[in-house]
Design a protein around this motif. Structure first.
Motif, PDB file in Angstrom:
ATOM      1  N   GLY A 173      11.113 -14.464  -0.026  1.00  0.00           N
ATOM      2  CA  GLY A 173      11.803 -14.561   1.273  1.00  0.00           C
ATOM      3  C   GLY A 173      11.558 -13.107   2.120  1.00  0.00           C
ATOM      4  O   GLY A 173      12.133 -13.022   3.054  1.00  0.00           O
ATOM      5  N   ALA A 174      11.377 -12.022   1.343  1.00  0.00           N
ATOM      6  CA  ALA A 174      11.479 -10.706   2.128  1.00  0.00           C
ATOM      7  C   ALA A 174      10.329 -10.302   2.887  1.00  0.00           C
ATOM      8  O   ALA A 174       9.083 -11.160   2.737  1.00  0.00           O
ATOM      9  N   GLN A 175      10.311  -9.488   3.976  1.00  0.00           N
ATOM     10  CA  GLN A 175       9.136  -9.017   4.695  1.00  0.00           C
ATOM     11  C   GLN A 175       8.690  -7.771   4.051  1.00  0.00           C
ATOM     12  O   GLN A 175       9.640  -6.824   4.168  1.00  0.00           O
ATOM     13  N   VAL A 176       7.559  -7.756   3.658  1.00  0.00           N
ATOM     14  CA  VAL A 176       6.839  -6.681   2.924  1.00  0.00           C
ATOM     15  C   VAL A 176       5.741  -5.922   3.808  1.00  0.00           C
ATOM     16  O   VAL A 176       5.140  -6.581   4.179  1.00  0.00           O
ATOM     17  N   ARG A 177       6.283  -4.605   3.915  1.00  0.00           N
ATOM     18  CA  ARG A 177       5.351  -3.809   4.764  1.00  0.00           C
ATOM     19  C   ARG A 177       4.977  -2.521   3.821  1.00  0.00           C
ATOM     20  O   ARG A 177       5.586  -2.296   2.929  1.00  0.00           O
ATOM     21  N   PHE A 178       3.619  -2.105   4.335  1.00  0.00           N
ATOM     22  CA  PHE A 178       2.969  -0.903   3.507  1.00  0.00           C
ATOM     23  C   PHE A 178       2.686   0.078   4.548  1.00  0.00           C
ATOM     24  O   PHE A 178       2.285  -0.165   5.817  1.00  0.00           O
ATOM     25  N   VAL A 179       3.015   1.342   4.221  1.00  0.00           N
ATOM     26  CA  VAL A 179       2.783   2.558   5.012  1.00  0.00           C
ATOM     27  C   VAL A 179       1.982   3.650   4.104  1.00  0.00           C
ATOM     28  O   VAL A 179       2.440   3.889   3.104  1.00  0.00           O
TER      29      VAL A 179
END
Length: 292
Positions: A173-179
């Protein structure tokens, strides 16, 4: 769970089961394994945290550890990994923890050999126990991963940690983002500007620049990278009050993270390492209890 080679092998329920067993071990529960098992750690790439963490977990579970030194093994004479594993199967090994430079090395082993296979890292592909200890550390902090914003920053395309966490965090249920720089995003959708995503992140997970996988091509100097994509003191000040910092390590001070932040109040870097022992205990015990 007969083996653990990828986070894709685990359902959300199984991950939660591992988290609960990890917590039980942290709280002082001892192993309930009935039999005496033999384990070996086959590390064909350098490792400090993962290898030593597994060895400590194995000792806490009262397993018999058969040493293996890749630098003196018959693989240097041309023996295949499969044949090496068959040798260890023949002499009675029950569990093999394997780190290998080849992506998906485990495909030639799972279902074809008797010892349980636990992936300690394959090339740029998977690192499931690192992902589990990251998840446990976040769960330990917040009590849930639901709706938490996890921002993973760095050398995404070459990171097995990023790939394993991408698979697992979303299941919970996490929101995963990449940079990352555009040339390092590979198959991932990623932000190219770090400052855009700091203020609403619950977790900043910094990744090491894996120069050994760049074929000798250096895109940034250390100073340039730190300025553009490093967790500087100025960026840390923009974080949420409850935000925490993770890093799978080894970390390069002054490159992906300012030296002053490695052990700051927000940092859970050494807590991750501590948690890794208990996570690996939980994984090994669950696999072996399934065989009893």
């Amino acid at each position: 769970m007969e083996n653990l080679v990828s986070m894709k092998d685990l359902s959300a329920d199984q991950i939660h089961q591992i988290l609960k067993q990890t917590q039980a071990f942290r709280d002082g529960t001892t192993s309930t394994l009935k039999n005496k098992y033999m384990v070996s750690n086959l590390f064909f790439e350098p490792s400090t945290r993962t290898k030593m963490s597994f060895e400590m977990a194995e000792r806490k579970l009262n397993l018999e550890i058969l040493p293996f030194d890749a630098g003196f093994s018959s693989t240097l004479k041309g023996e295949t990994l499969y044949d090496t594993v068959k040798v260890l199967e023949s002499i009675g090994l029950d569990v093999l923890i394997i780190r290998h430079e080849q992506n998906n090395y485990f495909e030639e082993l799972v279902g074809k050999v008797k010892p349980a296979i636990i992936n300690g890292g394959d090339g740029t592909g998977n690192h499931p126990t690192q992902s589990l200890l990251d998840i446990y550390t976040i769960w330990q902090e917040f009590g849930t991963l639901q709706d938490k914003v996890i921002t993973i920053v760095g050398d995404i395309n070459h990171s097995r940690v990023a790939r394993s966490n991408a698979d697992a965090l979303a299941k919970l249920g996490a929101q995963v983002r990449f940079v990352c720089p555009p040339e390092w995003q590979g198959e991932f959708e990623a932000f190219n500007e770090f400052d855009e995503v700091i203020e609403d992140s619950d977790v900043l997970m910094m990744l090491r620049v894996q120069h050994e996988r760049h074929d000798g091509k250096t895109t940034f100097s250390k100073e340039q990278y730190h300025h553009l994509y490093g967790l500087t003191i100025e960026r840390e000040r923009k974080m949420k009050k409850t935000g925490i910092i993770l890093h799978p390590a080894p970390f390069n001070r002054g490159v992906e993270i300012a030296s002053e932040l490695v052990e700051c109040d927000r940092s859970r870097i050494f807590k991750q390492m501590e948690n890794g022992v208990y996570v690996r205990m939980a994984v090994i015990e669950m696999i072996l209890k399934g065989r009893e």
